[in-house]
Write a protein that holds these residues in place. Sequence first.
Motif, PDB file in Angstrom:
ATOM      1  N   GLY A   6       7.754  -3.903   7.030  1.00  0.00           N
ATOM      2  CA  GLY A   6       6.706  -4.034   6.022  1.00  0.00           C
ATOM      3  C   GLY A   6       7.214  -4.482   4.666  1.00  0.00           C
ATOM      4  O   GLY A   6       6.426  -4.883   3.818  1.00  0.00           O
ATOM      5  N   GLU A  50       6.690  -8.444   4.632  1.00  0.00           N
ATOM      6  CA  GLU A  50       5.431  -8.982   5.148  1.00  0.00           C
ATOM      7  C   GLU A  50       4.347  -9.195   4.088  1.00  0.00           C
ATOM      8  O   GLU A  50       3.488 -10.036   4.254  1.00  0.00           O
ATOM      9  N   ASN A  51       4.400  -8.448   2.988  1.00  0.00           N
ATOM     10  CA  ASN A  51       3.385  -8.593   1.943  1.00  0.00           C
ATOM     11  C   ASN A  51       3.802  -9.529   0.821  1.00  0.00           C
ATOM     12  O   ASN A  51       3.099  -9.645  -0.174  1.00  0.00           O
TER      13      ASN A  51
END
Length: 111
Positions: free
Chosen positions: A28, A31-32
Amino acid sequence: MSIVKINVLTVPAEQREVLEKRFSARAGSVENSDGFEWFELLRPVEGTDHYLVYTRWADEASFQAWMEGPMKAAHQGGPGAGEGGERPRPAASGSTLWSFEVVQQAGPKSG
């Protein structure tokens, strides 16, 4: 067109599990990021001790922004640091970054 960055990590056999667990723990974190398109951690099957960390980005500026922001912060302590803020020993003994421009791509045919 997109760009691809492949980080070639030299990982001794006894450190493979450590490396994979660290990547799982960071799930994560990329991914952003703006311009991020894809990530894969590739484990060697035979004949090498090199793992490949494959990322695809919309452009070089997006990759550089991630390198100077979230990636830099993650490698300067934060979660996973030992007592007293000490960082754990690296799992990889070497690293080389390859850069590519995507000039052609294909996916499975639909239908």
